[in-house]
Write a protein that holds these residues in place. Sequence first.
Motif, PDB file in Angstrom:
ATOM      1  N   THR B  78      -1.894 -18.134  -9.269  1.00 22.72           N
ATOM      2  CA  THR B  78      -2.955 -19.049  -9.674  1.00 22.72           C
ATOM      3  C   THR B  78      -3.750 -19.483  -8.449  1.00 22.72           C
ATOM      4  O   THR B  78      -3.170 -19.961  -7.481  1.00 22.72           O
ATOM      5  CB  THR B  78      -2.351 -20.252 -10.409  1.00 22.72           C
ATOM      6  N   GLY B  80      -6.487 -21.788  -6.758  1.00 26.01           N
ATOM      7  CA  GLY B  80      -7.026 -23.113  -7.055  1.00 26.01           C
ATOM      8  C   GLY B  80      -7.812 -23.763  -5.942  1.00 26.01           C
ATOM      9  O   GLY B  80      -7.854 -24.981  -5.850  1.00 26.01           O
ATOM     10  N   GLY B  81      -8.436 -22.960  -5.115  1.00 25.60           N
ATOM     11  CA  GLY B  81      -9.242 -23.518  -4.024  1.00 25.60           C
ATOM     12  C   GLY B  81     -10.451 -24.278  -4.563  1.00 25.60           C
ATOM     13  O   GLY B  81     -10.905 -24.039  -5.674  1.00 25.60           O
ATOM     14  N   LEU B  82     -10.959 -25.187  -3.743  1.00 28.24           N
ATOM     15  CA  LEU B  82     -12.036 -26.071  -4.222  1.00 28.24           C
ATOM     16  C   LEU B  82     -13.381 -25.358  -4.378  1.00 28.24           C
ATOM     17  O   LEU B  82     -14.181 -25.714  -5.223  1.00 28.24           O
ATOM     18  CB  LEU B  82     -12.205 -27.250  -3.247  1.00 28.24           C
ATOM     19  N   ARG B  89     -15.342 -27.156 -10.136  1.00 32.02           N
ATOM     20  CA  ARG B  89     -13.934 -26.927  -9.888  1.00 32.02           C
ATOM     21  C   ARG B  89     -13.327 -26.046 -10.967  1.00 32.02           C
ATOM     22  O   ARG B  89     -13.154 -26.487 -12.105  1.00 32.02           O
ATOM     23  CB  ARG B  89     -13.199 -28.270  -9.853  1.00 32.02           C
ATOM     24  N   VAL B  90     -12.989 -24.831 -10.592  1.00 35.42           N
ATOM     25  CA  VAL B  90     -12.384 -23.905 -11.545  1.00 35.42           C
ATOM     26  C   VAL B  90     -11.124 -23.300 -10.952  1.00 35.42           C
ATOM     27  O   VAL B  90     -11.152 -22.703  -9.882  1.00 35.42           O
ATOM     28  CB  VAL B  90     -13.353 -22.773 -11.937  1.00 35.42           C
ATOM     29  N   ILE B  91     -10.050 -23.494 -11.671  1.00 35.24           N
ATOM     30  CA  ILE B  91      -8.777 -22.886 -11.299  1.00 35.24           C
ATOM     31  C   ILE B  91      -8.618 -21.622 -12.125  1.00 35.24           C
ATOM     32  O   ILE B  91      -8.869 -21.643 -13.318  1.00 35.24           O
ATOM     33  CB  ILE B  91      -7.631 -23.869 -11.608  1.00 35.24           C
TER      34      ILE B  91
END
Lengths: 230, 230
Positions: B78, B80-82, B89-91
């Motif tokens: 996964t 999850g960087g900004l 913001r999308v993970i």
Amino acid sequence: MALKDYPQPSVTVDIIIFSLKEKKLQVLLVKRDKEPFKGKWALPGGFVRIDESLEEAAKRELHEETGIKEVYLEQLYTFGGLKRDPRGRVITVGYFALISSEDIEKIKLRASADVSDVRWFSMQKLPELSFDHDKILAYALKRLKWKFEYTTVAFSFLPKKFTLTQLQEIYEIVLNKELDKRNFRKKILSLGILKTTKEKKKDVSHRPPELYTFTGRIGEIVEIISKIGS
Amino acid sequence: MALKDYPQPSVTVDIIIFSLKEKKLQVLLVKRDKEPFKGKWALPGGFVRIDESLEEAAKRELHEETGIKEVYLEQLYTFGGLKRDPRGRVITVGYFALISSEDIEKIKLRASADVSDVRWFSMQKLPELSFDHDKILAYALKRLKWKFEYTTVAFSFLPKKFTLTQLQEIYEIVLNKELDKRNFRKKILSLGILKTTKEKKKDVSHRPPELYTFTGRIGEIVEIISKIGS
DNA sequence: TATTATAGTGTATCTTTTACAATATTTAAA
DNA sequence: TTTAAATATTGTAAAAGATACACTATAATA
């Protein structure tokens, strides 16, 4: 399509914090002070904020419960089943952290928001857990064992200087089986990832063992264990 | 704290679909028909709906682009960087899928919502990718190689019945090195995961090879490859 | 029937793993 | 000072697994 066009799942991180205390593998759990699962034990965790990465969120949770910052931390798996949280759709990213015996001493466990208690549990005596945390923990244990056999994560449980017996001991605890001392030493030393300090451990009332340091990279893939002895 | 008390990241799945076509490792990419990255290639993927699990979302995406449903599918990591998505913001939860040479024939690639084109790219000739998809793909390739060495995923690239030469060929392609034929066969056969059908491949103009079937569980951990030959 | 093309096979050497027990060094007690 | 207690340290022979290496077998086709 804009980002908010339809309802989105919420995202949390949960963190499995392992340590070796009293020759047992232990995990840090928190007692929930709010619904759902009020009064029950759970993995430490919480919502991911909009302005922090997943890893930052995991580190923040770790720091909130233990006060420490520098540990081995690795993403485990993302659990995204529909029914895992009674409040609604919540996806959680699991992380696992390994705490060295040095750091264990320094830690002051502290309750935080929504948490009434924090303590270590032996993996052999776990309480009933909230959400799907039993599954997450089982998965983490499987991964930990695998990592012990195929990588150098074991060293993250040890202080900077350690004896070969200490190293063997943590292998025996985590893998849950006895290893032959001669074969273990031969194998570990042949990997070229240890360097002897010339010091000896001083506080023992028998022949003092030699202290070593780890010179590799933590988590590096190295086939440590074939089967080694009995 | 209610679930909506503060802004939450959005969640997508992206799926790395590998296949072996024309003796090359290939990956399925889509051409984006909307901003951001309009006109650029990207991994197939999309937002996770509130009423579907992560795996369901991955399967849906897979089905939308390829029309097939039953493939080897595994969660990768996964991300999850900004700053990975300019919209906010999308993970993203990465999955990887392996498509067998049987299924490859059946597939009719089809553009879908927000996608103007879909096609296979050789891993040796990749276009520039959108978002952080180059990093995701690099990670997936590393994992694929690892899985080939330590598990039985290789068989998900093959039809039900296959020859040992076909099997060796896909190892050579994915691991990107030549293997010794005698040692490879000895090792594979010694694992006890193959059964010979008594049939032979019929459409060849030379000595017909024997057909085997795989009797293990796909993805099962088995140390397939030590180094095997040159 | 000769050629072409790939399938299929064995062995000797080297490396790694395994099983197994006696000696060495220090502290503490006698 | 000697002895006992506790753990550290070390080696070797046998077995298993990995490696390097090249010739024979079988079918289609020319």
